[in-house]
Design a protein around this motif. Sequence first.
Motif, PDB file in Angstrom:
ATOM      1  N   PRO A 228      -7.787   6.445 -19.380  1.00 34.28           N
ATOM      2  CA  PRO A 228      -9.129   6.491 -19.959  1.00 34.28           C
ATOM      3  C   PRO A 228     -10.047   7.427 -19.180  1.00 34.28           C
ATOM      4  N   ASP A 229     -10.902   8.165 -19.911  1.00 30.04           N
ATOM      5  CA  ASP A 229     -11.753   9.154 -19.254  1.00 30.04           C
ATOM      6  C   ASP A 229     -13.029   8.546 -18.679  1.00 30.04           C
ATOM      7  N   GLU A 230     -13.161   7.226 -18.767  1.00 29.74           N
ATOM      8  CA  GLU A 230     -14.294   6.555 -18.153  1.00 29.74           C
ATOM      9  C   GLU A 230     -13.926   5.091 -17.883  1.00 29.74           C
ATOM     10  N   ALA A 231     -14.590   4.518 -16.915  1.00 28.39           N
ATOM     11  CA  ALA A 231     -14.515   3.074 -16.622  1.00 28.39           C
ATOM     12  C   ALA A 231     -13.101   2.568 -16.354  1.00 28.39           C
ATOM     13  N   THR A 232     -12.241   3.407 -15.801  1.00 25.60           N
ATOM     14  CA  THR A 232     -10.932   2.889 -15.416  1.00 25.60           C
ATOM     15  C   THR A 232     -10.968   2.495 -13.944  1.00 25.60           C
ATOM     16  N   SER A 233      -9.884   1.959 -13.464  1.00 26.16           N
ATOM     17  CA  SER A 233      -9.758   1.611 -12.050  1.00 26.16           C
ATOM     18  C   SER A 233      -8.293   1.735 -11.673  1.00 26.16           C
ATOM     19  N   GLY A 234      -7.953   1.315 -10.461  1.00 29.09           N
ATOM     20  CA  GLY A 234      -6.598   1.529 -10.001  1.00 29.09           C
ATOM     21  C   GLY A 234      -5.927   0.280  -9.472  1.00 29.09           C
ATOM     22  N   VAL A 235      -4.604   0.342  -9.464  1.00 31.70           N
ATOM     23  CA  VAL A 235      -3.785  -0.717  -8.891  1.00 31.70           C
ATOM     24  C   VAL A 235      -3.502  -0.333  -7.439  1.00 31.70           C
ATOM     25  N   PRO A 236      -4.001  -1.112  -6.470  1.00 29.68           N
ATOM     26  CA  PRO A 236      -3.772  -0.748  -5.065  1.00 29.68           C
ATOM     27  C   PRO A 236      -2.407  -1.230  -4.581  1.00 29.68           C
ATOM     28  N   TYR A 237      -1.714  -0.382  -3.866  1.00 31.10           N
ATOM     29  CA  TYR A 237      -0.431  -0.771  -3.277  1.00 31.10           C
ATOM     30  C   TYR A 237      -0.514  -0.664  -1.756  1.00 31.10           C
ATOM     31  N   HIS A 238      -0.352  -1.812  -1.105  1.00 28.56           N
ATOM     32  CA  HIS A 238      -0.273  -1.878   0.348  1.00 28.56           C
ATOM     33  C   HIS A 238       1.183  -2.124   0.748  1.00 28.56           C
ATOM     34  N   ALA A 239       1.469  -1.903   2.004  1.00 29.50           N
ATOM     35  CA  ALA A 239       2.807  -2.172   2.536  1.00 29.50           C
ATOM     36  C   ALA A 239       2.663  -2.805   3.907  1.00 29.50           C
ATOM     37  N   ALA A 240       3.646  -3.635   4.274  1.00 29.11           N
ATOM     38  CA  ALA A 240       3.605  -4.291   5.579  1.00 29.11           C
ATOM     39  C   ALA A 240       5.007  -4.585   6.072  1.00 29.11           C
ATOM     40  N   VAL A 241       5.148  -4.588   7.384  1.00 27.92           N
ATOM     41  CA  VAL A 241       6.380  -5.014   8.045  1.00 27.92           C
ATOM     42  C   VAL A 241       6.252  -6.502   8.343  1.00 27.92           C
ATOM     43  N   LEU A 242       7.185  -7.312   7.855  1.00 24.08           N
ATOM     44  CA  LEU A 242       7.153  -8.747   8.132  1.00 24.08           C
ATOM     45  C   LEU A 242       7.444  -8.994   9.610  1.00 24.08           C
ATOM     46  N   ASN A 243       6.780 -10.011  10.171  1.00 26.88           N
ATOM     47  CA  ASN A 243       6.928 -10.226  11.612  1.00 26.88           C
ATOM     48  C   ASN A 243       8.297 -10.768  12.004  1.00 26.88           C
ATOM     49  N   ASN A 244       9.101 -11.226  11.022  1.00 31.81           N
ATOM     50  CA  ASN A 244      10.472 -11.653  11.336  1.00 31.81           C
ATOM     51  C   ASN A 244      11.496 -10.741  10.653  1.00 31.81           C
ATOM     52  N   ALA A 245      11.110  -9.475  10.484  1.00 31.63           N
ATOM     53  CA  ALA A 245      11.994  -8.507   9.818  1.00 31.63           C
ATOM     54  C   ALA A 245      13.353  -8.433  10.509  1.00 31.63           C
ATOM     55  N   PRO A 246      14.457  -8.544   9.756  1.00 29.13           N
ATOM     56  CA  PRO A 246      15.786  -8.436  10.353  1.00 29.13           C
ATOM     57  C   PRO A 246      16.068  -7.062  10.958  1.00 29.13           C
ATOM     58  N   HIS A 247      15.369  -6.033  10.433  1.00 29.44           N
ATOM     59  CA  HIS A 247      15.572  -4.664  10.911  1.00 29.44           C
ATOM     60  C   HIS A 247      14.204  -4.093  11.294  1.00 29.44           C
ATOM     61  N   PRO A 248      13.655  -4.543  12.398  1.00 22.39           N
ATOM     62  CA  PRO A 248      12.247  -4.256  12.707  1.00 22.39           C
ATOM     63  C   PRO A 248      11.929  -2.788  12.936  1.00 22.39           C
ATOM     64  N   ASN A 249      12.840  -2.057  13.559  1.00 22.65           N
ATOM     65  CA  ASN A 249      12.564  -0.645  13.825  1.00 22.65           C
ATOM     66  C   ASN A 249      12.697   0.192  12.552  1.00 22.65           C
ATOM     67  N   ALA A 250      13.712  -0.101  11.747  1.00 21.09           N
ATOM     68  CA  ALA A 250      13.850   0.596  10.465  1.00 21.09           C
ATOM     69  C   ALA A 250      12.645   0.317   9.582  1.00 21.09           C
ATOM     70  N   ALA A 251      12.129  -0.904   9.655  1.00 21.23           N
ATOM     71  CA  ALA A 251      10.957  -1.262   8.861  1.00 21.23           C
ATOM     72  C   ALA A 251       9.737  -0.454   9.292  1.00 21.23           C
ATOM     73  N   GLN A 252       9.539  -0.311  10.598  1.00 22.16           N
ATOM     74  CA  GLN A 252       8.416   0.483  11.100  1.00 22.16           C
ATOM     75  C   GLN A 252       8.546   1.946  10.659  1.00 22.16           C
ATOM     76  N   LEU A 253       9.753   2.473  10.756  1.00 26.52           N
ATOM     77  CA  LEU A 253       9.997   3.855  10.352  1.00 26.52           C
ATOM     78  C   LEU A 253       9.737   4.034   8.862  1.00 26.52           C
ATOM     79  N   PHE A 254      10.171   3.068   8.062  1.00 23.88           N
ATOM     80  CA  PHE A 254      10.010   3.168   6.613  1.00 23.88           C
ATOM     81  C   PHE A 254       8.530   3.137   6.217  1.00 23.88           C
ATOM     82  N   VAL A 255       7.753   2.225   6.789  1.00 17.63           N
ATOM     83  CA  VAL A 255       6.331   2.156   6.436  1.00 17.63           C
ATOM     84  C   VAL A 255       5.620   3.434   6.857  1.00 17.63           C
ATOM     85  N   ASN A 256       5.997   3.987   7.996  1.00 16.36           N
ATOM     86  CA  ASN A 256       5.419   5.271   8.387  1.00 16.36           C
ATOM     87  C   ASN A 256       5.800   6.369   7.393  1.00 16.36           C
TER      88      ASN A 256
END
Length: 315
Positions: A228-256
């Motif tokens: 729409p050419d007016e009054a639209t908005s957006g879907v925000p996408y965030h990302a996070a590394v879980l604190n008990n991630a099985p692959h913590p370093n790969a997770a940090q690299l991926f989010v970066n």
Amino acid sequence: MAASDTEWNALVDAAKSEGGLVVYSSLSGVEISFEKFEQAYPEIPVTVERAPTSDLITRLDQEGAVNAQGADVTMHSQSGWFDTSNEASRFAALKVGPEQAAAGWEKHLAGQSYPFVFSNAYIVGYNTKTGRPVKNMSEFLDVAANAKIGIIDGEISTAQSFLYSRWQKEYGDDFLKRLAGLDYTVYSSNVPLAQGLAAGEIDYGIGLAPSTVLDLKGEGAPVDYIVPDEATSGVPYHAAVLNNAPHPNAAQLFVNWLMSKDGAGQFVAHHSPASTPVATTGSIPWGQIPTPEDSGWTQQNHDEFIKSEWAPLFG
């Protein structure tokens, strides 16, 4: 926290030795985007568990309640969940690589551990056999009087209710009443709505994130969309590394990587219309697609809107 070159190189080496990572994502079609990460780091295959945001949150909360290892990283569109999870210390502190630090990500993060990696503009989808493109929601109400309409449930997220509140503000207090007067079906997520559009069950779909429509269009389905050419908005996408991630370093690299210009390029290539904090060819300039987060639309605003405006008509 910004990592030095030495610290970052050690993290990358450790990530390569972890053997892969698991991403829980609500975004349709992410597999093709994440292939670029795998090409850059072939030692780290990515397993994607994809589901609607509400289902992902239920799964993440269940796993978190018993400290069960599942996801390394999650990326979805419910900003409020990231806020509350961050407050509950469910995320690992994000290590910002040298490239991302140079791009100004510490300022973007503002002390948070979950980056806002991109936003998707909401669209109006239509079946090309039975509908036609419209410029905005005012024109939509005129052409849709005799059409079948699919509507995404306003209750599913603050982003969804924020979009409907913008339309209500732009087009008048009776906008939702006029919408409710159409031949409509409320859908709980983007996937069934887009599939109904492709199957000809409905002529138009509103309040849609574009990824599912793009997937179906790419497969030859008779669907297309407009922003729409007016009054639209957006879907925000965030990302996070879980604190008990099985692959913590790969997770940090991926989010970066999601925060990098290469990651931004994949969002633009496969999830347009997209806006990214890191400017890249084809992206909508950051800040031009309003989102609940940058507009002060809170969970309380969402709850009040659903109770007073949405539920009486569509609940």
